[in-house]
Design a protein around this motif. Structure first.
Motif, PDB file in Angstrom:
ATOM      1  N   SER A  13      -4.178   6.981  -1.829  1.00  0.00           N
ATOM      2  CA  SER A  13      -3.502   5.707  -1.611  1.00  0.00           C
ATOM      3  C   SER A  13      -3.579   4.854  -2.870  1.00  0.00           C
ATOM      4  O   SER A  13      -4.507   4.990  -3.673  1.00  0.00           O
TER       5      SER A  13
ATOM      6  N   GLN B 233      -0.970  -4.961  -6.096  1.00  0.00           N
ATOM      7  CA  GLN B 233      -1.077  -6.383  -5.787  1.00  0.00           C
ATOM      8  C   GLN B 233      -0.213  -7.176  -6.748  1.00  0.00           C
ATOM      9  O   GLN B 233      -0.413  -7.111  -7.961  1.00  0.00           O
TER      10      GLN B 233
ATOM     11  N   ASP C 248      -0.454  -7.947 -10.468  1.00  0.00           N
ATOM     12  CA  ASP C 248      -1.802  -8.365 -10.811  1.00  0.00           C
ATOM     13  C   ASP C 248      -2.664  -7.146 -11.092  1.00  0.00           C
ATOM     14  O   ASP C 248      -3.354  -7.074 -12.096  1.00  0.00           O
ATOM     15  N   GLN C 249      -2.639  -6.189 -10.189  1.00  0.00           N
ATOM     16  CA  GLN C 249      -3.411  -4.971 -10.393  1.00  0.00           C
ATOM     17  C   GLN C 249      -2.922  -3.853  -9.481  1.00  0.00           C
ATOM     18  O   GLN C 249      -2.307  -4.096  -8.449  1.00  0.00           O
TER      19      GLN C 249
ATOM     20  N   PHE D  19     -12.074   8.151  -7.491  1.00  0.00           N
ATOM     21  CA  PHE D  19     -11.915   6.702  -7.637  1.00  0.00           C
ATOM     22  C   PHE D  19     -13.295   6.068  -7.595  1.00  0.00           C
ATOM     23  O   PHE D  19     -14.306   6.758  -7.433  1.00  0.00           O
ATOM     24  N   ILE D  20     -13.343   4.762  -7.784  1.00  0.00           N
ATOM     25  CA  ILE D  20     -14.602   4.020  -7.739  1.00  0.00           C
ATOM     26  C   ILE D  20     -14.541   3.069  -6.550  1.00  0.00           C
ATOM     27  O   ILE D  20     -13.570   2.327  -6.399  1.00  0.00           O
ATOM     28  N   GLY D  21     -15.532   3.120  -5.685  1.00  0.00           N
ATOM     29  CA  GLY D  21     -15.529   2.251  -4.509  1.00  0.00           C
ATOM     30  C   GLY D  21     -16.920   2.171  -3.927  1.00  0.00           C
ATOM     31  O   GLY D  21     -17.881   2.608  -4.570  1.00  0.00           O
TER      32      GLY D  21
ATOM     33  N   LEU E  48      -2.900   0.756  -4.079  1.00  0.00           N
ATOM     34  CA  LEU E  48      -2.639  -0.618  -3.685  1.00  0.00           C
ATOM     35  C   LEU E  48      -2.032  -1.354  -4.872  1.00  0.00           C
ATOM     36  O   LEU E  48      -2.633  -1.391  -5.948  1.00  0.00           O
TER      37      LEU E  48
ATOM     38  N   LEU F  97       0.861  -1.178   0.000  1.00  0.00           N
ATOM     39  CA  LEU F  97       0.000   0.000   0.000  1.00  0.00           C
ATOM     40  C   LEU F  97       0.897   1.228   0.000  1.00  0.00           C
ATOM     41  O   LEU F  97       1.785   1.355   0.836  1.00  0.00           O
TER      42      LEU F  97
ATOM     43  N   VAL G  11      -4.619  -0.379  -7.832  1.00  0.00           N
ATOM     44  CA  VAL G  11      -5.918   0.280  -7.681  1.00  0.00           C
ATOM     45  C   VAL G  11      -5.779   1.427  -6.682  1.00  0.00           C
ATOM     46  O   VAL G  11      -5.050   1.330  -5.700  1.00  0.00           O
ATOM     47  N   SER G  12      -6.490   2.529  -6.971  1.00  0.00           N
ATOM     48  CA  SER G  12      -6.260   3.730  -6.169  1.00  0.00           C
ATOM     49  C   SER G  12      -7.510   4.200  -5.440  1.00  0.00           C
ATOM     50  O   SER G  12      -8.632   3.909  -5.849  1.00  0.00           O
ATOM     51  N   ALA G  13      -7.285   4.955  -4.353  1.00  0.00           N
ATOM     52  CA  ALA G  13      -8.350   5.696  -3.674  1.00  0.00           C
ATOM     53  C   ALA G  13      -7.915   7.163  -3.671  1.00  0.00           C
ATOM     54  O   ALA G  13      -7.126   7.564  -4.521  1.00  0.00           O
TER      55      ALA G  13
END
Lengths: 242, 280
Positions: free
Chosen positions: A59, A63, A51-52, A137-139, A61, A19, A54-56
């Motif tokens: 932050s 993986q 693998d991927q 982002f999308i969440g 992440l 992270l 992904v953001s917020a």
């Protein structure tokens, strides 16, 4: 864009994830820096092992496909990607125009909001349709866009008791944020309208049209137009400009 | 086809999960106890990504419309084939018309039923794992018919694995320090590592809340990323362990992160079971 703009924190999150965190703030420049770093990671030599990413808000992440053997080594690789001057074309962000019907049949909480904020219905609609909101982002739910840029005059506390049912397309205000529910869901935000746009489609190659960094503007439509657009695929009427 | 006569308490089709879709806000989903699920697939010589049925606390009643080999692992739900007890952790050949009934879990919480070459419900975003809003349904219901391929003969290998879930086996869950762990006070860290916690009856595929109160002086965080196994501390002073169907982001401090092995073992705990954290 300048590199090394922020002091980043790297955290070994689980067996295969790191992270990365920016300073605790929500800002356009952090979003741009983060999105740029994400793109550079995806184009880097490390990408086959990832693998991927992904953001917020502030932050990211990362993986990995397998267990991380040396956290320190992976962090060094990420740091060198962050500081690299790799000339990567920034994705051109898009500005999406999203139709919203603010009619009373949908806008269950609009009378209360107008009353407490001492604004007329038209003023609320106008203030809601003016800003170019930033997609951070999308969440929360598949296809739920976290938007920045709500007119501070429209900020309104979440409901003390969430509704058990908020219908898909509900356009809402919760605290300092505005958003559109992509599916039927329980929810505590105040409903001020409904959009006929399908924000998430798991059958589509690109299940969600918007990406972090894009902008979005709402425009007001009447109930007839809402019913008409509801029968169409988003691709048939969604307009965007770059 | 497998015909669902009774679905059980909460039964869904699951595989390894949905990868590469987090950026659309789509949870990873997938089997809660990946150890048990992968043993079932391995015994049948299946690929590791074959989809199987995950039953929770109480199993269902199924009729096979074609012959196949099956394997049952995880929680012991006293499986009976045509009203006779059948072994778990080994391949069992079933013919068209055979009926399998599973009961309440005596040990463990989640039981897996794998069949040769897996259950063939539609793949959506590269996975068959059921999730509300992604797949047509999020759990199986009475009269569902689940597509499977016919297998005409008994599997040649006789692999048996002695792997059962024992009652209250190992209450210790290994956990890494979460991103906000360092903001905890020394006495909070002390409590976290030394007391036992009780799993709430509200536990499900999204999260396992813990019943005890835990003093909390941490501020909420700017909405950030979470993973299955993330232990969140709510403003009300409760601990919540996120599981496979969790949202991809959250605003509560993330104080611990369970190891993947710990997630598998937690998935087999029943409500009211005790757990303890071992912080690594």
């Amino acid at each position: 864009m300048k590199s090394d703009r922020y002091a980043l924190k790297y955290h070994h999150f689980n067996e295969n994830s790191i992270l990365i965190e920016w300073p605790e703030a929500i800002s356009q420049s952090i979003l741009e820096d983060l999105t740029h770093f994400k793109t550079k990671i995806k184009k880097s030599e490390s990408s086959p092992y990832i693998d991927q990413a992904v953001s917020a808000y502030q932050s990211l992440l990362v993986q990995y496909k397998t267990t991380i053997m040396s956290f320190e080594q992976n962090v060094r690789q990420l740091q060198s990607i962050y500081s690299s001057k790799a000339l990567i074309k920034k994705r051109k962000s898009k500005n999406w125009k999203i139709p919203v019907c603010y009619d009373s049949q949908f806008a269950l909480d609009l009378p209360e909001l107008c009353d407490k904020l001492k604004l007329s219905k038209d003023e609320v609609i106008q203030r809601h349709c003016t800003p170019k909101y930033t997609v951070f982002f999308i969440g929360f739910l598949p296809g739920f866009l976290y938007l920045g840029g709500l007119d501070t005059k429209l900020a309104f506390p979440r409901k003390a008791t969430p509704r058990h049912y908020v219908s898909a397309g509900a356009v809402c205000i919760g605290g300092q944020q505005t958003g559109v529910y992509p599916e039927d869901s329980p929810g505590g935000w105040n409903i001020i309208g409904n959009s006929p746009v399908q924000l998430f489609n798991s059958d589509s190659k690109k299940p969600c049209f918007a990406e972090p960094g894009d902008t979005l503007q709402f425009y007001s439509i009447d109930a007839n137009k809402h019913a008409e657009l509801k029968t169409l695929e988003p691709n048939d009427f969604l307009i965007h400009s770059t | 086809m497998i015909q669902v006569i009774k679905p059980g308490l909460y039964t869904s089709v699951q595989d390894l999960g949905r990868f590469n879709s987090l950026h659309y806000g789509v949870p990873v989903s997938g089997c809660m106890d990946k150890t048990s699920a992968s043993i079932a697939n391995a015994i049948l010589n299946n690929n590791s990504d074959c989809a199987l049925l995950e039953m929770t606390l109480k199993g269902g009643h199924f009729r096979f419309k074609v012959s196949t080999n099956l394997c049952i692992t995880g929680a012991d739900m006293s499986p009976r084939l045509n009203n006779r007890p059948v072994k778990m952790y080994t391949a069992i050949f079933v013919k068209a018309g055979d009926e399998l009934i599973l009961h309440r879990a005596s040990q463990g919480s989640r039981c897996y039923l794998a069949v040769s070459r897996g259950i063939k419900t539609p793949k959506i975003m590269n996975s068959r794992s059921m999730y509300k809003g992604i797949t047509a349904s999020f759990r199986i219901v009475k009269d569902d018919e689940l597509a499977i391929e016919e297998t005409e003969s008994k599997l040649k290998s006789n692999a048996v694995i002695k792997g059962t879930i024992k009652k209250n086996e190992n209450i210790f869950l290994y956990a890494y320090k979460g991103p906000e762990f360092d903001q905890l006070k020394p006495h909070q860290i002390e409590t976290l590592g030394s007391v036992s916690f009780t799993i709430s009856k509200d536990s499900n595929r999204m999260a396992f809340p813990l019943e005890e109160n835990f003093s909390n002086e941490l501020d909420p965080i700017i909405t950030s990323l979470v993973l299955p196994g993330t232990v969140q501390l709510t403003p009300g002073g409760k601990l919540i362990i996120l599981m496979q169907d969790c949202q991809i982001t959250g605003g509560y401090p993330r104080i611990l992160q369970l190891t993947k092995t710990a997630i598998n073992s937690l998935a087999q705990k029943q409500p009211k079971n005790k757990i303890r954290f071992t912080i690594t």
